[in-house]
Design an enzyme around this catalytic site. Structure first.
Site, short mmCIF file in Angstrom:
data_model
loop_
_atom_site.label_atom_id
_atom_site.label_comp_id
_atom_site.label_asym_id
_atom_site.label_seq_id
_atom_site.Cartn_x
_atom_site.Cartn_y
_atom_site.Cartn_z
N GLY A 170 -10.87 6.05 1.21
CA GLY A 170 -11.44 7.37 1.01
C GLY A 170 -10.50 8.27 0.20
N SER A 171 -10.49 9.53 0.53
CA SER A 171 -9.83 10.53 -0.33
C SER A 171 -8.32 10.43 -0.40
CB SER A 171 -10.23 11.94 0.13
OG SER A 171 -11.61 12.16 -0.10
N THR A 172 -7.68 9.74 0.54
CA THR A 172 -6.23 9.55 0.41
C THR A 172 -5.91 8.76 -0.86
OG1 THR A 172 -6.47 7.68 1.94
CG2 THR A 172 -5.57 9.73 2.84
N PHE A 173 -6.89 7.98 -1.34
CA PHE A 173 -6.67 7.19 -2.56
C PHE A 173 -6.67 8.08 -3.80
CE2 PHE A 173 -7.66 4.06 -5.89
CZ PHE A 173 -6.73 3.07 -5.58
N LYS A 174 -7.14 9.31 -3.66
CA LYS A 174 -7.12 10.22 -4.81
C LYS A 174 -5.70 10.48 -5.29
CE LYS A 174 -11.50 12.37 -3.48
NZ LYS A 174 -12.17 13.48 -2.79
#
Length: 595
Positions: free
Chosen positions: A304-308
């Protein structure tokens, strides 16, 4: 008559010749055995009259970074019988059955079996072993052995692992460092007569065992305890399936804590830590294997958004985005025939890249991914180390599950850019994030620090590879500043701590199949933001009720940091948001004015 005498005389001569030949053959064979095979038969005779018993070597201890013992040994006994030495069979059967709580029938099978030595029971408490030894039963042997003991019970169970009945490592560090920990067994050699009975007062040869080396690891018992308590608390409060926490030094890859609750009792590793679900068809072994799994390294998930963090770092490094670039978020992006939504249904409107990161806006990161394109994005996957494994010193690490480059279209590129449609391990995520914020050095996460012999002589200091320059120092500094703003003013506000500069990123990812509406909430944080000394990642699997990472995961890391930062000697400072931007780009302070 003369003819008969001659006939008989001839037969006698033939018999004599045959006898002489047989005698010559026997003499030749005897000569051969005595001269050429003497050593072989001497050895056989010695083995026939020799009884051998193993003296188990003490397994090396495992100690945390401060020298606290977290895996050691307890003395136990092995009870065995030697058939030929037993004088009163019924007495032996009755005594052992009563002392060991084993049925007389089972003891009888051991006693009546013709063998050099038959083991009756292992891992017998030393006091009970001494009691049996004091019975002085002929043919009964009591040998001291070692059983692995874990003073902290379930602490770091899926990291440490445990040993089997032969005292060999089965999972975790116990098996990974088996060659250092196991030691070398010793021997007791005694003499026996032709009937196999040991000769009293005969010479006894003894080869002393060599204890295994002690293993010093990076884990800190106190930090592990803090993290485990925090994980258990949120698991109970949110009714989650499981919770994992990794705490790491992002500068060198040393893992300070790795929690995966529910943990299991290391001193009773074959006892299930939960009741099997009603109607389950899984065997007990399958349930044990699942209980022993380390989700932090063995299981993959959509981050999810931690991969941003990765998408942002690649975009900045490649120069396809700057902090002042403006974007429009109407609440979705149309990519080919797909409508991909932002988590904010009404959209964020006009925003710059900094604000997009602070808002965790999907359309902004989709645009960055499209600007990079498949070829360049894949280049950074490889450069960041995402396509391989981390190389951690634990068995069973899973690899990243990523689209093949040739199968990655614009839709796949869009979903990957904000952390969906592929899977990585939590360890891979925190390792890559560490490498992005530590100045651009890809570190190898690890536990092993050194192996030290039982006499205290240092044997081996372990070292691990570092890949330098996966991003520039400028990009690394910018990413630290962006992630500090995420906590100070953005979606990670609940991770902020008064007096500390915290950086981080929230995430809420939906598990497959999407129709079941099950989520993993996570938060990745580090401190101090300008010079990271500790990074932590929490993943909460299937929380009940509110499941947003910024709401339920970020506060857990804040609570953890409040406990461990003072313990680590990281002092509070006056928090500032003065950000330095790499030369030629708009500063974060300036970027915040746009929108």
């Amino acid at each position: 008559m003369n003819r008969n005498q001659s006939y008989h005389r001839g037969r006698i001569v033939v018999l004599c010749l045959i006898s002489c030949l047989l005698m010559a053959g026997l003499m030749g064979r005897l000569f051969f055995l005595m001269i050429f095979r003497s050593e072989h038969y001497s050895q056989m005779a010695e083995e026939l009259h020799q009884r051998e018993r193993t003296i188990k070597a003490a397994r090396g201890q495992i100690l945390d970074r401060n020298g606290t013992v977290i895996a050691t040994n307890r003395t136990v006994c092995t009870i065995s019988v030697i058939h030929n030495q037993i004088k009163d069979k019924e007495q032996v059967i009755a005594a052992l059955s009563d002392a060991l709580g084993i049925s007389p029938e089972d003891i009888r099978k051991k006693v009546e079996k013709y063998s050099a030595r038959e083991i009756v029971a292992t891992n017998v408490d030393k006091d009970l072993g001494d009691q049996i030894r004091n019975y002085r039963l002929d043919g009964v042997k009591v040998d001291e052995d070692y059983k692995r003991y874990y003073p902290y019970g379930s602490l770091a169970s899926k990291v440490l692992g445990f040993t089997g009945g032969d005292n060999q490592g089965i999972i975790g560090l116990e098996v990974k460092y088996e060659s250092w920990l196991k030691g070398t067994n010793g021997l007791i050699l005694t003499q026996a007569d032709a009937a196999g009975v040991e000769i009293d007062n005969a010479f006894e040869d003894r080869v002393e065992p060599v204890a295994g080396a002690d293993l010093r690891i990076t884990l800190d018992v106190n930090i592990q305890t803090y993290a485990q308590q925090a994980a258990l608390k949120v698991m109970e409060e949110k009714g989650a399936k499981r919770v994992s926490v990794i705490v790491m030094n992002p500068q060198n890859g040393e893992i300070l804590a790795m929690v995966n609750v529910p943990e299991f009792d290391l001193n009773n590793p074959f006892t299930l830590n939960t009741e099997p679900e009603e109607g389950t068809t899984a065997s007990k072994q399958d349930l044990l294997n699942q209980m022993w799994r380390n989700p932090s390294i063995n299981d993959t998930y959509e981050p999810g958004s931690t991969f941003k963090i990765i998408t942002a770092a690649a975009g900045l490094e490649e120069g396809v985005v700057s902090l002042a670039d403006t974007f429009s978020c109407p609440g979705f992006r149309i990519v080919e025939d797909r409508k991909i939504r932002c988590h904010k249904v009404g959209g964020h409107g006009s925003e710059n890249f900094l604000q997009g990161a602070m808002n965790s806006c999907n359309p902004v990161f989709i645009d960055v991914g499209q600007r990079l394109g498949v070829e360049r994005y894949y280049h950074y996957f490889s450069q960041f180390g995402l396509l391989g494994k981390t190389g951690i010193d634990l068995p069973g690490e899973a690899a990243t599950i990523m689209h093949k480059k040739e199968n990655m279209g614009l839709v796949e590129l869009a979903t990957v850019s904000f952390g969906q449609s592929f899977q990585i391990t939590p360890l891979q995520l925190i390792t890559t994030a560490s490498s992005i914020v530590n100045g651009g050095n890809r570190v190898t996460p690890h536990f092993g620090m050194s192996a030290v012999s039982s006499d205290g002589t240092r044997i081996q200091n372990f070292s691990y590879p570092v890949k330098e320059g996966i991003v520039s120092e400028e990009t690394s500094r910018t990413m630290r500043d962006i992630l500090e703003h995420v906590v100070a003013e953005g979606s990670g506000k609940k991770a902020s701590i008064e007096g500390y500069r915290i950086g981080g990123k929230t995430a809420t990812s939906e598990k497959l199949p999407r129709s079941l509406k099950r989520y993993i909430s996570s938060f990745l944080g580090f401190a101090p933001a300008d010079n990271p000394q500790v990074m932590a990642l929490i993943t909460i699997d299937e929380p009940v009720g509110i499941y947003y990472g910024g709401t339920i995961a970020a506060p857990v890391i804040a609570d953890l940091f409040e406990n461990i930062l003072p313990y680590m000697g990281i002092e509070k400072e006056q928090k500032t948001n003065t950000i330095m931007e790499p030369k030629g780009r708009t500063s974060l302070a300036q970027a915040a004015k746009y929108s």
